[in-house]
Write an enzyme that holds these catalytic residues in place. Sequence first.
Site, PDB file in Angstrom:
ATOM      1  N   ASP A  95      44.688  11.112  -0.876  1.00  0.00           N
ATOM      2  CA  ASP A  95      43.343  11.134  -0.292  1.00  0.00           C
ATOM      3  C   ASP A  95      43.282  10.733   1.179  1.00  0.00           C
ATOM      4  O   ASP A  95      42.292  10.982   1.856  1.00  0.00           O
ATOM      5  CB  ASP A  95      42.410  10.217  -1.090  1.00  0.00           C
ATOM      6  CG  ASP A  95      42.870   8.758  -1.105  1.00  0.00           C
ATOM      7  OD1 ASP A  95      43.916   8.447  -0.505  1.00  0.00           O
ATOM      8  OD2 ASP A  95      42.184   7.932  -1.736  1.00  0.00           O
ATOM      9  N   HIS A  96      44.333  10.112   1.705  1.00  0.00           N
ATOM     10  CA  HIS A  96      44.288   9.557   3.054  1.00  0.00           C
ATOM     11  C   HIS A  96      44.781  10.502   4.142  1.00  0.00           C
ATOM     12  O   HIS A  96      44.518  10.274   5.320  1.00  0.00           O
ATOM     13  CB  HIS A  96      45.107   8.262   3.125  1.00  0.00           C
ATOM     14  CG  HIS A  96      44.361   7.028   2.762  1.00  0.00           C
ATOM     15  ND1 HIS A  96      43.712   6.876   1.563  1.00  0.00           N
ATOM     16  CD2 HIS A  96      44.151   5.868   3.454  1.00  0.00           C
ATOM     17  CE1 HIS A  96      43.146   5.685   1.516  1.00  0.00           C
ATOM     18  NE2 HIS A  96      43.386   5.063   2.654  1.00  0.00           N
ATOM     19  N   ASP A 160      45.329  -0.651  -2.147  1.00  0.00           N
ATOM     20  CA  ASP A 160      44.232  -0.368  -1.222  1.00  0.00           C
ATOM     21  C   ASP A 160      43.192  -1.457  -1.441  1.00  0.00           C
ATOM     22  O   ASP A 160      42.898  -1.821  -2.588  1.00  0.00           O
ATOM     23  CB  ASP A 160      43.620   1.011  -1.502  1.00  0.00           C
ATOM     24  CG  ASP A 160      42.622   1.421  -0.420  1.00  0.00           C
ATOM     25  OD1 ASP A 160      42.970   2.270   0.418  1.00  0.00           O
ATOM     26  OD2 ASP A 160      41.506   0.882  -0.416  1.00  0.00           O
ATOM     27  N   ARG A 448      33.450   0.113   6.255  1.00  0.00           N
ATOM     28  CA  ARG A 448      33.937  -0.610   7.432  1.00  0.00           C
ATOM     29  C   ARG A 448      33.449   0.056   8.707  1.00  0.00           C
ATOM     30  O   ARG A 448      33.321   1.269   8.770  1.00  0.00           O
ATOM     31  CB  ARG A 448      35.471  -0.667   7.441  1.00  0.00           C
ATOM     32  CG  ARG A 448      35.994  -1.509   6.303  1.00  0.00           C
ATOM     33  CD  ARG A 448      37.413  -1.965   6.488  1.00  0.00           C
ATOM     34  NE  ARG A 448      37.719  -2.863   5.392  1.00  0.00           N
ATOM     35  CZ  ARG A 448      38.796  -2.781   4.620  1.00  0.00           C
ATOM     36  NH1 ARG A 448      39.689  -1.848   4.837  1.00  0.00           N
ATOM     37  NH2 ARG A 448      38.994  -3.646   3.647  1.00  0.00           N
ATOM     38  N   SER A 643      42.144  -3.820   5.485  1.00  0.00           N
ATOM     39  CA  SER A 643      42.925  -3.038   4.526  1.00  0.00           C
ATOM     40  C   SER A 643      44.071  -3.835   3.923  1.00  0.00           C
ATOM     41  O   SER A 643      44.539  -4.826   4.486  1.00  0.00           O
ATOM     42  CB  SER A 643      43.471  -1.796   5.234  1.00  0.00           C
ATOM     43  OG  SER A 643      44.453  -1.175   4.458  1.00  0.00           O
ATOM     44  N   ARG A 645      47.011  -2.705   3.746  1.00  0.00           N
ATOM     45  CA  ARG A 645      48.245  -2.041   4.192  1.00  0.00           C
ATOM     46  C   ARG A 645      49.362  -3.034   4.511  1.00  0.00           C
ATOM     47  O   ARG A 645      49.262  -3.882   5.388  1.00  0.00           O
ATOM     48  CB  ARG A 645      47.961  -1.128   5.383  1.00  0.00           C
ATOM     49  CG  ARG A 645      47.592  -1.800   6.664  1.00  0.00           C
ATOM     50  CD  ARG A 645      47.033  -0.793   7.657  1.00  0.00           C
ATOM     51  NE  ARG A 645      45.780  -0.225   7.181  1.00  0.00           N
ATOM     52  CZ  ARG A 645      44.858   0.316   7.989  1.00  0.00           C
ATOM     53  NH1 ARG A 645      45.068   0.369   9.287  1.00  0.00           N
ATOM     54  NH2 ARG A 645      43.750   0.813   7.510  1.00  0.00           N
TER      55      ARG A 645
END
Length: 755
Positions: A95-96, A160, A448, A643, A645
Amino acid sequence: MAFDIEMIKKAYGTMAERVDKARELVGRPLTLSEKILYAHLWEGNPTQAFTRGKDYVDFAPDRVACQDATAQMALLQFMHAGKPKVAVPTTVHCDHLIQAKVDAATDLARAKTQSNEVFDFLSSVSDKYGIGFWGPGAGIIHQVVLENYAFPGGMMIGTDSHTVNAGGLGMLAIGVGGADAVDVMSGMAWELKFPKLIGIKLTGKLSGWTAPKDVILKVAGILTVKGGTGAIVEYFGEGATSMSCTGKGTICNMGAEIGATTSTFGYDDSMRRYLKSTNRADVAEAADKVASYLTGDDEVYANPEQYFDQVIEINLSELEPHLNGPFTPDLATPISKMKEEAAKNNWPLQIQVGLIGSCTNSSYEDISRAASLAKQVSEKNLKTKAQFTITPGSEVVRYTIERDGFIDTFNKIGATVFANACGPCIGMWDREGAEKEERNTIVHSFNRNFSKRADGNPNTLAFVGSPELVTALAIAGDLGFNPLTDKLINEDGEEVMLDEPTGNELPPKGFDAEDPGFQAPSEDGSGVQVVVSPTSERLQLLAPFEPWDGKNITGAKLLIKAFGKCTTDHISMAGPWLRFRGHLDNISNNMLIGAINAFNQKANSVKNQLTGKYDAVPAVQREYKTAGIPSIVVGDHNYGEGSSREHAAMEPRHLGVKAVLVKSFARIHETNLKKQGLLGLTFANEADYDLIQEDDTINFTDLTEFAVGKPLTLEFVHADGTKDTILANHTYNEGQIGWFKAGSALNLIAAAGNA
C-alpha cells in the site's frame, strides 16, 4: 468464513480461565485492556499481577501484519533468522509504494512497473514462509486488517504505527518495528512494558456535522502528541456504544498521534454488525459466547477513576467539529474558532486542496457521508472551489462505493479518485507545483500533518478534519468557513447552506468486490526461490551488525544536536525515499536530513569535525565511519515521534552511530534503537542538553558496567579542552542489554536458531 477462525476460537477458548485468574491475582475488577493483556501472556495462565509503567512483560500476540515499505526490512531480517515458516498468522500489504498523481488506474499501473522488483520479492517471500499477501491495489493495510483479520479481544502487532486502527474491533493492536515482528514471526515472545491506562468516557451521541474523527481531534488537543506515551487508551460509555465500528477504528487509528501504545473499545452491537457485514458471522458467534470478557467489567466503567491512571470525559452531544493543525496533529481548533485563529496566525484562508480517505477515514460510512455533501454541489448549483481527492481504503470499499454511485457523484464535482493506497497521507503524492514551495493551505482527513508530510513542501499548511468537514471546506474553498452557520453563494448569486451530512454505517446491499487482491501462500514453500540481485538498488540482503567489543566508547564525535520536533519523518523521510526501504545502504542517504541542527538552525547541514566544513548529515557520518570514529546523536523531547519505521534506527546503526541521547523518546523508536543494538539514552537532567557544543568529543566512562537501573556517565569534551560530565538514564532490562552486547536482537535470534 473468517481467516484463521480456528486460531480465533482457540484464543476465546482460554480467555475466561486466564481473565478469571488475573482478576483473582489483581484483586479487583479489570479493564478491557487488562483482560486482553493477561489473556495473552507468553507464560499462559497468569501467575502474578504486573505493575503498570514498570514491569516488562512477555506476550504472545495472535498475529502480525506488515505493510510493503516496512515489510521489506522485516522479511529480510526474518530470512536472516533462519526459520522455515512464520509461527503465527502473518500478512503483507502492498500500500505504500503507489504514488498518487493522475488517477487510480494510471497510478497503479505505474507503481507496478516501477516497484515490480519489490512486489515480486514480497510475493515470493510471503509464498515461501506461509504469509498471506495482499497485492498492490488491494488496499491500505489497516482497512484490510479491519475487514478481514481484526477480532474482539485479540492481540496483534504490525510494522506500522497505525496498526492501532484494529482497536475499532476491540483488539489490542500495537505498532512495532520490524525486529519486534520478526521475534513473533519466529515463534518468540514479544516484550512490552506493562502499559498505564487512560480511560475516556464518552457520553451523549454524535449528530449533525460532528463525526468520530472529532473525538480523537479533541483528545489530541487535551493530551498532546506525547500525552498517551506508555499508555493504552480505553473508550467506554453510551457514546462509545452508539458509534459505528469503523468510527471507532478512526479514533483508535489517530491515537498513534498522542503517542499511545494503542487504543481500544469494548465489544458491542456495532462490532457484531460489522463482522457480519464483512462475512465473519462465525467470529461474531464465537465472540458472543465470551462477550463479558471482551469489554471492561461493569464496576470499572461505573467508577473509572478507581481503575484508570487518568480519566477524561467527553460529551458527544456537545462536541463541535474540529480542525487540527497546522504542522502538528494536536493543535486543536473548533470550527467555530478557525476563522479567528487563522487571522491571528496569518494562515492562508484559501484552501487549495481537500483530500479525504487514507487508513484513518476511508470506510463506507465516511465516503457515503462525504458523497451526501458532494451531491449538494449540483443540487444547490454550487461550484467546488478547491481541488478534491478521494483515497479509498480497500478494493472492497472502492468497488462497493462505485457500485452504489458515490464515485460517479464525486466525478460530477471534478474530484479525483486515487488508488486504494496510502498516497498523499504518507507523502506519496506527486503534487503539481509543490516544488515551488509556495505558502498554501490544504485540508485532509488523514492522521498526520507534519511539515512536508503530504507534498514535500515545508510551506504547505495542512489541517486535519473529518471527511465531511473536509468535503464542506473543499466546496467552500475557505478555511474560515463554518458549515454549521455560514452560507455559500451559488452560481446564481443566491445564498445557500449545506445540509447536514447523511450516510449509511454499512452498505445496504452489502460489501462486494470482483477481486479483493489476496494471494494465499503455498502449503509447502520449501521449493520457492527468493532471489535478490546483488546489483539491485531497491533490495539488499542484510549482514549482521557487529557485537559490542566490551569496552567504553571513547573519542566519539557529535554528529548532530537536533533542535525541536524530530519525528521519524525527520530521521528517515518517506515520499520518494520509500523506493529504498529494502536497501539499507541506499536509504541511509536520507538519515536525519530533515532534522534541524541546533547550532545553525538548518536542516541537513552539520559540521564535519574532521574537515571543519559543513556538509549533509549522511555524508559527514560516512566520513566518520570510514575513519573508524564513533558518533552520537543528541535530540529534544519525544524524539522519534510518528511512524514505526525501524529504518530510523537501522540507518544510524548501519552508518556507525553508537548512541542517541535525548530529553525523551517516543515508545516505538526507543524500542527500535534497542533492537538494533544502539544505546537509547535520556538526560538525567534535561538542562544538560544546553551544555553540548558543536565540536564536542564524547567519552563513555562506565559503559563497561552497563546494568539495569544504573545510569551511564558521559564526558563531553569541548574544543577548548574544558568538559562537562553528563549523567544519562536508560530503561534497558537484562534481555535488552543482551541485545546491545550481541549487536542486535536479531543476532540473538539467529544464534539461537543455529545452536
